[in-house]
Design a protein around this motif. Structure first.
Motif, short mmCIF file in Angstrom:
data_model
loop_
_atom_site.label_atom_id
_atom_site.label_comp_id
_atom_site.label_asym_id
_atom_site.label_seq_id
_atom_site.Cartn_x
_atom_site.Cartn_y
_atom_site.Cartn_z
N CYS A 12 -7.33 27.12 5.23
CA CYS A 12 -6.95 26.54 3.93
C CYS A 12 -7.87 25.42 3.47
CB CYS A 12 -5.53 25.98 4.00
SG CYS A 12 -4.26 27.23 4.21
N HIS A 13 -8.51 24.74 4.42
CA HIS A 13 -9.32 23.58 4.08
C HIS A 13 -10.81 23.93 4.02
CE1 HIS A 13 -5.92 20.88 4.24
NE2 HIS A 13 -5.56 21.44 5.39
N ALA A 14 -11.45 23.51 2.94
CA ALA A 14 -12.87 23.78 2.70
C ALA A 14 -13.75 22.88 3.57
CB ALA A 14 -13.20 23.54 1.23
N PRO A 15 -14.96 23.36 3.88
CA PRO A 15 -15.88 22.50 4.63
C PRO A 15 -16.34 21.32 3.78
CG PRO A 15 -16.91 24.62 4.14
CD PRO A 15 -15.51 24.68 3.63
N SER A 16 -16.66 20.24 4.43
CA SER A 16 -17.16 19.05 3.74
C SER A 16 -18.50 19.36 3.11
CB SER A 16 -17.28 17.90 4.74
OG SER A 16 -17.97 16.83 4.17
N LYS A 17 -18.75 18.82 1.95
CA LYS A 17 -20.04 19.03 1.27
C LYS A 17 -21.15 18.19 1.91
CE LYS A 17 -18.30 20.54 -3.17
NZ LYS A 17 -16.88 20.59 -3.18
N THR A 18 -20.77 17.15 2.64
CA THR A 18 -21.76 16.29 3.27
C THR A 18 -22.02 16.63 4.74
OG1 THR A 18 -20.05 14.66 3.78
CG2 THR A 18 -21.29 14.35 1.72
N ASP A 19 -21.04 17.25 5.40
CA ASP A 19 -21.19 17.61 6.81
C ASP A 19 -20.46 18.92 7.06
OD1 ASP A 19 -21.31 17.84 9.56
OD2 ASP A 19 -20.55 15.83 9.98
N ALA A 20 -21.21 20.01 7.20
CA ALA A 20 -20.63 21.34 7.35
C ALA A 20 -19.77 21.48 8.60
CB ALA A 20 -21.74 22.39 7.36
N LYS A 21 -19.91 20.57 9.55
CA LYS A 21 -19.10 20.64 10.78
C LYS A 21 -17.71 20.03 10.59
CE LYS A 21 -23.06 20.58 13.89
NZ LYS A 21 -23.75 19.86 14.96
N LYS A 22 -17.50 19.37 9.45
CA LYS A 22 -16.22 18.72 9.18
C LYS A 22 -15.53 19.41 8.00
CE LYS A 22 -17.51 14.20 10.93
NZ LYS A 22 -17.58 12.78 10.64
N LEU A 23 -14.24 19.18 7.87
CA LEU A 23 -13.47 19.73 6.77
C LEU A 23 -13.15 18.66 5.75
CD1 LEU A 23 -10.98 21.96 8.78
CD2 LEU A 23 -12.99 22.71 7.51
N ASP A 24 -13.07 19.07 4.50
CA ASP A 24 -12.68 18.17 3.41
C ASP A 24 -11.20 18.43 3.12
OD1 ASP A 24 -12.33 16.66 1.17
OD2 ASP A 24 -13.95 17.58 0.01
N PHE A 25 -10.33 17.69 3.79
CA PHE A 25 -8.90 17.95 3.70
C PHE A 25 -8.32 17.70 2.31
CE2 PHE A 25 -9.54 17.20 8.27
CZ PHE A 25 -9.04 18.39 8.75
N SER A 26 -8.96 16.88 1.50
CA SER A 26 -8.42 16.61 0.16
C SER A 26 -8.92 17.59 -0.89
CB SER A 26 -8.74 15.17 -0.26
OG SER A 26 -10.13 14.99 -0.33
N SER A 27 -9.89 18.43 -0.55
CA SER A 27 -10.45 19.39 -1.50
C SER A 27 -9.47 20.53 -1.78
CB SER A 27 -11.75 19.97 -0.93
OG SER A 27 -12.16 21.07 -1.69
N ASP A 28 -9.49 21.00 -3.02
CA ASP A 28 -8.70 22.18 -3.41
C ASP A 28 -9.59 23.38 -3.66
OD1 ASP A 28 -6.24 20.91 -3.27
OD2 ASP A 28 -6.26 20.27 -5.36
N ASP A 29 -10.77 23.41 -3.06
CA ASP A 29 -11.75 24.48 -3.30
C ASP A 29 -11.29 25.85 -2.82
OD1 ASP A 29 -13.43 22.72 -4.55
OD2 ASP A 29 -14.84 22.54 -2.88
N LYS A 30 -10.48 25.91 -1.78
CA LYS A 30 -10.05 27.21 -1.25
C LYS A 30 -8.72 27.62 -1.87
CE LYS A 30 -11.19 28.70 2.72
NZ LYS A 30 -11.27 28.99 4.15
N PRO A 31 -8.64 28.84 -2.39
CA PRO A 31 -7.39 29.29 -3.02
C PRO A 31 -6.23 29.38 -2.03
CG PRO A 31 -9.02 31.08 -2.97
CD PRO A 31 -9.71 29.83 -2.49
N GLU A 32 -6.52 29.54 -0.76
CA GLU A 32 -5.47 29.63 0.25
C GLU A 32 -4.61 28.36 0.29
OE1 GLU A 32 -8.74 32.39 1.62
OE2 GLU A 32 -8.67 30.38 0.77
N LYS A 33 -5.20 27.25 -0.06
CA LYS A 33 -4.44 26.00 -0.06
C LYS A 33 -3.35 26.02 -1.13
CE LYS A 33 -5.27 21.04 0.32
NZ LYS A 33 -6.30 20.01 0.27
N ASN A 34 -3.68 26.55 -2.30
CA ASN A 34 -2.66 26.65 -3.34
C ASN A 34 -1.62 27.72 -3.03
OD1 ASN A 34 -3.23 24.53 -5.17
ND2 ASN A 34 -5.03 25.64 -5.86
N VAL A 35 -2.03 28.78 -2.35
CA VAL A 35 -1.07 29.80 -1.91
C VAL A 35 -0.07 29.15 -0.95
CG1 VAL A 35 -0.78 31.93 -0.57
CG2 VAL A 35 -2.63 31.76 -2.25
N ALA A 36 -0.57 28.33 -0.03
CA ALA A 36 0.31 27.63 0.92
C ALA A 36 1.30 26.73 0.17
CB ALA A 36 -0.52 26.82 1.91
#
Length: 143
Positions: free
Chosen positions: A67-91
């Protein structure tokens, strides 16, 4: 004599200025972004939020990056506040649906005399897409 006091004053002010810059540079800033909560309570504790997210992990058999998109600054981390992935809104939609069903049909208040509440695992059973457990009887024979 006046010159000597002027130099001491200037040196003292310079020292204070350097110390202030040093303290400001070493002060730990809270760089954690605020959670982007649209369904869960805004004042939820970090521990309770983690408990709910781990429940999603188990219920759907997924990891956080589902559900959480990768961080734009560090691909090894997740951007928990981002709504980029549609799965997050499905959840979020599924959480609203489950809450509505529990309130309307199960009078869920917890404790004795109340039906058990529906949760993600009720339908998902460790799979990303729920599967129906209902088996329909075979159609009647044709005549």
């Amino acid at each position: 004599m006046y010159q000597l006091h002027k130099k001491k004053l200037l040196a003292g002010i310079s020292l204070i200025f350097i110390l202030m810059i040093g303290v400001a540079a070493t002060t730990v800033q809270d760089k954690k972004p605020k959670p982007n909560l649209k369904v869960l309570p805004k004042d939820i504790s970090h521990e309770e939020l983690e408990k709910i997210m781990k429940g999603f992990n188990v219920s759907l058999g997924v990891k956080c990056n589902h559900c959480h998109a990768p961080s734009k600054t560090d691909a090894k981390k997740l951007d928990f506040s981002s709504d980029d992935k549609p799965e997050k809104n499905v959840a979020r939609d599924m959480m609203r649906m489950t809450a509505k069903i529990n309130k309307k049909y199960f009078d869920y208040g917890g404790g004795e005399g109340h039906a058990a509440a529906l949760s993600c695992i009720t339908c998902h059973n460790g799979k990303t897409h729920p599967e129906s457990k209902i088996t329909l009887p075979p159609p009647p024979p044709e005549r």
